[in-house]
Design an enzyme around this catalytic site. Sequence first.
Site, PDB file in Angstrom:
ATOM      1  N   SER D  66      34.741  51.589  43.452  1.00  0.00           N
ATOM      2  CA  SER D  66      35.562  50.517  44.032  1.00  0.00           C
ATOM      3  C   SER D  66      35.939  49.417  43.060  1.00  0.00           C
ATOM      4  O   SER D  66      36.789  48.587  43.381  1.00  0.00           O
ATOM      5  CB  SER D  66      34.838  49.891  45.225  1.00  0.00           C
ATOM      6  OG  SER D  66      34.733  50.828  46.267  1.00  0.00           O
ATOM      7  N   LYS D  69      39.518  49.066  42.418  1.00  0.00           N
ATOM      8  CA  LYS D  69      40.435  48.405  43.360  1.00  0.00           C
ATOM      9  C   LYS D  69      41.008  47.107  42.801  1.00  0.00           C
ATOM     10  O   LYS D  69      42.084  46.677  43.207  1.00  0.00           O
ATOM     11  CB  LYS D  69      39.707  48.135  44.683  1.00  0.00           C
ATOM     12  CG  LYS D  69      39.276  49.423  45.378  1.00  0.00           C
ATOM     13  CD  LYS D  69      38.366  49.153  46.577  1.00  0.00           C
ATOM     14  CE  LYS D  69      37.905  50.479  47.183  1.00  0.00           C
ATOM     15  NZ  LYS D  69      36.929  50.246  48.287  1.00  0.00           N
ATOM     16  N   TYR D 193      43.746  58.168  45.722  1.00  0.00           N
ATOM     17  CA  TYR D 193      42.638  57.216  45.947  1.00  0.00           C
ATOM     18  C   TYR D 193      41.306  57.772  45.441  1.00  0.00           C
ATOM     19  O   TYR D 193      40.582  57.111  44.697  1.00  0.00           O
ATOM     20  CB  TYR D 193      42.556  56.875  47.439  1.00  0.00           C
ATOM     21  CG  TYR D 193      41.387  56.003  47.810  1.00  0.00           C
ATOM     22  CD1 TYR D 193      41.401  54.634  47.531  1.00  0.00           C
ATOM     23  CD2 TYR D 193      40.259  56.532  48.424  1.00  0.00           C
ATOM     24  CE1 TYR D 193      40.323  53.826  47.867  1.00  0.00           C
ATOM     25  CE2 TYR D 193      39.175  55.729  48.764  1.00  0.00           C
ATOM     26  CZ  TYR D 193      39.217  54.376  48.475  1.00  0.00           C
ATOM     27  OH  TYR D 193      38.146  53.583  48.801  1.00  0.00           O
ATOM     28  N   TYR D 245      32.425  43.129  50.128  1.00  0.00           N
ATOM     29  CA  TYR D 245      32.376  43.493  51.553  1.00  0.00           C
ATOM     30  C   TYR D 245      31.649  42.408  52.341  1.00  0.00           C
ATOM     31  O   TYR D 245      31.948  41.229  52.151  1.00  0.00           O
ATOM     32  CB  TYR D 245      31.716  44.867  51.737  1.00  0.00           C
ATOM     33  CG  TYR D 245      32.201  45.878  50.743  1.00  0.00           C
ATOM     34  CD1 TYR D 245      33.556  46.240  50.697  1.00  0.00           C
ATOM     35  CD2 TYR D 245      31.350  46.460  49.826  1.00  0.00           C
ATOM     36  CE1 TYR D 245      34.019  47.164  49.774  1.00  0.00           C
ATOM     37  CE2 TYR D 245      31.799  47.384  48.897  1.00  0.00           C
ATOM     38  CZ  TYR D 245      33.133  47.730  48.880  1.00  0.00           C
ATOM     39  OH  TYR D 245      33.574  48.638  47.980  1.00  0.00           O
ATOM     40  N   VAL D 263      30.271  51.563  44.270  1.00  0.00           N
ATOM     41  CA  VAL D 263      29.108  52.300  44.743  1.00  0.00           C
ATOM     42  C   VAL D 263      28.481  53.144  43.628  1.00  0.00           C
ATOM     43  O   VAL D 263      27.371  53.662  43.766  1.00  0.00           O
ATOM     44  CB  VAL D 263      29.509  53.145  45.978  1.00  0.00           C
ATOM     45  CG1 VAL D 263      30.262  54.390  45.546  1.00  0.00           C
ATOM     46  CG2 VAL D 263      28.318  53.498  46.831  1.00  0.00           C
TER      47      VAL D 263
END
Lengths: 318, 318, 318, 318
Positions: D66, D69, D193, D245, D263
């Site tokens: 991630s 991103k 993705y 998050y 992760v």
Amino acid sequence: MPSQSLETVVAEIAAEMAARPDRGQVATYIPELGRVDPNQFAIAVALPDGSVVCAGDCATFFSIQSVSKVFTLTLALGLAGDRLWNRVGREPSGSRFNSIVQLEHERGIPRNPFINAGAIAITDLILSGHKPREALAEILRFMQFLADDDSVYIDQAVAASEERTGFNNRALANFMKGFGVIENPVEYVLGVYFHHCAIAMTCRQLAKAGTFLAHLGKNPATGNSVVTAERAKRINAVMLTCGHYDGSGEFAYRVGLPGKSGVGGGILAVVPGKASVAVWSPGLDASGNSHLGRIALERLTARMGWSIFGAPADMGVG
Amino acid sequence: MPSQSLETVVAEIAAEMAARPDRGQVATYIPELGRVDPNQFAIAVALPDGSVVCAGDCATFFSIQSVSKVFTLTLALGLAGDRLWNRVGREPSGSRFNSIVQLEHERGIPRNPFINAGAIAITDLILSGHKPREALAEILRFMQFLADDDSVYIDQAVAASEERTGFNNRALANFMKGFGVIENPVEYVLGVYFHHCAIAMTCRQLAKAGTFLAHLGKNPATGNSVVTAERAKRINAVMLTCGHYDGSGEFAYRVGLPGKSGVGGGILAVVPGKASVAVWSPGLDASGNSHLGRIALERLTARMGWSIFGAPADMGVG
Amino acid sequence: MPSQSLETVVAEIAAEMAARPDRGQVATYIPELGRVDPNQFAIAVALPDGSVVCAGDCATFFSIQSVSKVFTLTLALGLAGDRLWNRVGREPSGSRFNSIVQLEHERGIPRNPFINAGAIAITDLILSGHKPREALAEILRFMQFLADDDSVYIDQAVAASEERTGFNNRALANFMKGFGVIENPVEYVLGVYFHHCAIAMTCRQLAKAGTFLAHLGKNPATGNSVVTAERAKRINAVMLTCGHYDGSGEFAYRVGLPGKSGVGGGILAVVPGKASVAVWSPGLDASGNSHLGRIALERLTARMGWSIFGAPADMGVG
Amino acid sequence: MPSQSLETVVAEIAAEMAARPDRGQVATYIPELGRVDPNQFAIAVALPDGSVVCAGDCATFFSIQSVSKVFTLTLALGLAGDRLWNRVGREPSGSRFNSIVQLEHERGIPRNPFINAGAIAITDLILSGHKPREALAEILRFMQFLADDDSVYIDQAVAASEERTGFNNRALANFMKGFGVIENPVEYVLGVYFHHCAIAMTCRQLAKAGTFLAHLGKNPATGNSVVTAERAKRINAVMLTCGHYDGSGEFAYRVGLPGKSGVGGGILAVVPGKASVAVWSPGLDASGNSHLGRIALERLTARMGWSIFGAPADMGVG
């Protein structure tokens, strides 16, 4: 067709329940209710001729708690008519009895009259234009009239106990007040609410009080008309879909009757055209419904062939 | 007691529906369904002697869509027994047919077999150990058997239309797969699901197919036993509490019968001990249920005195 | 590097804001606040040398409302230390200031100290062991000390107005009380809460009161140490992530400073190492934050090159 | 002012981390990631002069997951400009990385670009008008350019592993597609993705790649301009409020820097005006962020006096 008489079935069930070691847990969130002896059980079946078939502790008074919501709904429909449904929905909530989440998503309109928020809104309707004392007296007289017994009373110790600890209900009422769904002062509404939940009755009285729901709005024995046939059916429909909070589907699946439970361990169930049934045992299951009460009703309907979802061929719905 | 014969009531209702200008909105989210003429209406009442009282467009085939979920539940219970309830709940969801919120809160276990997620999980159960083509053939044969009519078919154009646009169902299935609730490959499960929703039947066929639910699991005319009496009652209970998504309470309140609607405009309703009723009109109300279908059923049950929540005194539940 | 002096920038912004026809909507849910004239604007920048650069209605007292939560958090951390975080979280809620949904999902623990529920829980901590009057006096003295001005006062009319209408906050407090998160009587806690929200200050006073947050816990001008450097930074972090409810991301994105808004139209923003800024204009945007206040801060930080997310190369974070 | 040099601090932290027995849990939901040795740790600090201060396993490639991103957001802002914000919000979600609840409540618009749903929507934007292979090549080239190192690559085994098991992401993508938020075919979008999440880099490369965020959009060493100063600050703001998050508040509170975790155990953190920092350790904490990585960053910022929420007096924000 049942192979046994109702009297035999009722007596057997009471004996079976007395013998079970599993009693459930007595509710403790209202401290006064936590003092009730869990080793009690009663079942009463009120028939259209006015007789009541009983077994167990049928003459013991208990706190009917949320079972009172069936009767306050009936009373409020008499006062407000179908306008009532502008203030309260009639869909199952899919949530616990005291959930506030749905209220926020739906701007203070409770999903149905049997979750706490809905019953508080109904109480507000009954209160309109009256003093709390008067509204409460009217609710009590209504219960005495339906039970045909003036010994029905309000247990002040239980009411006081809930007034001291009912923070969640106070949250619900204030939340609705913030949306304008409650019109009267919150403490007035809660005062009446806590007290009508504290009505004490015997199983025999409760079964009699529900008779009009089994017989199209009338008590066949006395000839008293309480509501129209249409309204009686509709109250039953709401009991079926919403009467046991997030255990309503389970109750319909297992028992197959409209019913309403209370945290005091009572359940009122309606067998349309046939009987009004009250059971009571103080221990609750995980969903907050009477553990032995539910099992007793399941056995009663199975043995008597009583279910609204299918009946022996010779006794079909009209 | 009804003052009119069933034939007269059914014919009257069809005439009244034909005359109404309000037809609801035809579903457009499945493009193929959007092409159906909204000026259609049918009603069919299947009686225990095998006869069917019909009016309107009773011989027109339509897409039964979610009404098929009653029959896949029946089939899956036959295959998996009560183990099925480990994978799917039986409580009303309080949510729309395609909501995914509850799935997240309850770790992929759908609330009941009639919301989309639940029906997809049921389809996965039916599929186990079979090829999609075989599972689908079994579902179709079951419908033909229940309807006693081999002309029941799968509308491939509707199935293909939903396969192209069914993103929400694909989301639900993948979400459950992520929780391990779906065992077979997602596209296999959805393939069978989209196709059984695309089953095309006439109102007459659908009413006949539901007959076993009205008569304790058996078709009295043919003597065929489909499920046990207990299971038939329990399927009816789930239909009553969960059959119309977040409009289930409303349907119970107004119609008073177990029922299951489909986005194609069909509704199957069960009158225990008496009849199986199918209505169809393609225009939907705001909740996604057939607009005229619901009104027709409301009139039928009112005029015939058919409600599971209270019946004329001489025809009480057994 | 800014091409203009701070004095010029501040004066320009005040002039630009005065000329705008769009003023936002004055909050009306507290009736007393609804009477404030929307044609007011003030900006005050407190510098480490003790001077304050002001423009507009900088000497007008206004109701700081939720801006007070920064200071009650500071006070409560002093009393309870990091134990405080057992009772209140420090994550953004993603919800409106008065949402109760999250509280139910997380068993009465508010997400952060700046949503209403969290600030009420903080007030309960401050109240512990004191009478409401004493706790309130302590909060007021703290504000007067920080602002270095004894004219800071509590507007009793605003407090009384909110006491009459604060049903939602009463719901939140009772809900937390039901989970045991609130220890003192609900009405005591709310009494203190409504009154500290009703603190009235000028923009000049508010900017001075925030100075310790910009300078590692100390007021450089007076030498007074309010909190440790670490605590000051952490309060700023909570302001950045949670200070504007469900508009916190937007504020961080546009203004780029830790900030806390109040429904009275005030915003306190912190420029670490540099300045404490207060703006005030009573009209609110759709998220409940001062419409012109936010725009003014956006212009101030752009023109001065003040952002914690990137600074001219010669003035980097240490 | 730090009493130690950056080199010393970095070396000390690496030694401290190597000595800790608590390593967190390696992610297993992507099977390929579950095979990584948890006894690894790396830290790299990229300075504006182009040098990188490293310690630990700084030359080991890991799956950035991630963290990618941040870079796809940067790329998409370059392609779509602020129109991007019509498709994705920029508020913290208050939910886990893979929650679908918020998507339903907000009609398919993800709360921010860093939760999975938001990053998938961003990938859809990058894909527009291109073939998946081309879009992916562009993302990879962008990473190589930023890291100034062509050895950055896509780990096909990790990508394939996630393609086989990424049911939740498939649910999110289909759900958004159902709302029309995703324009390209779902499998194309997910293909890109999964592959950009599988980019493999060393800590040294990752720190270099983030340099433009620390220096107003430019890499001071090379003079390359990546984005405008305003955009760099705003990307940092979104990282601060949404980068971890439902642990974003905690990270801001403890570390006090904009950061983005993956992760795979990597975290990129930005010290505006000063440095770009990458840490990596595969074991995760309960929130899914690198356990030792977070602790290492907390120590680094404490010892170096690096926090955007307050800096030593002589190094204030400009």
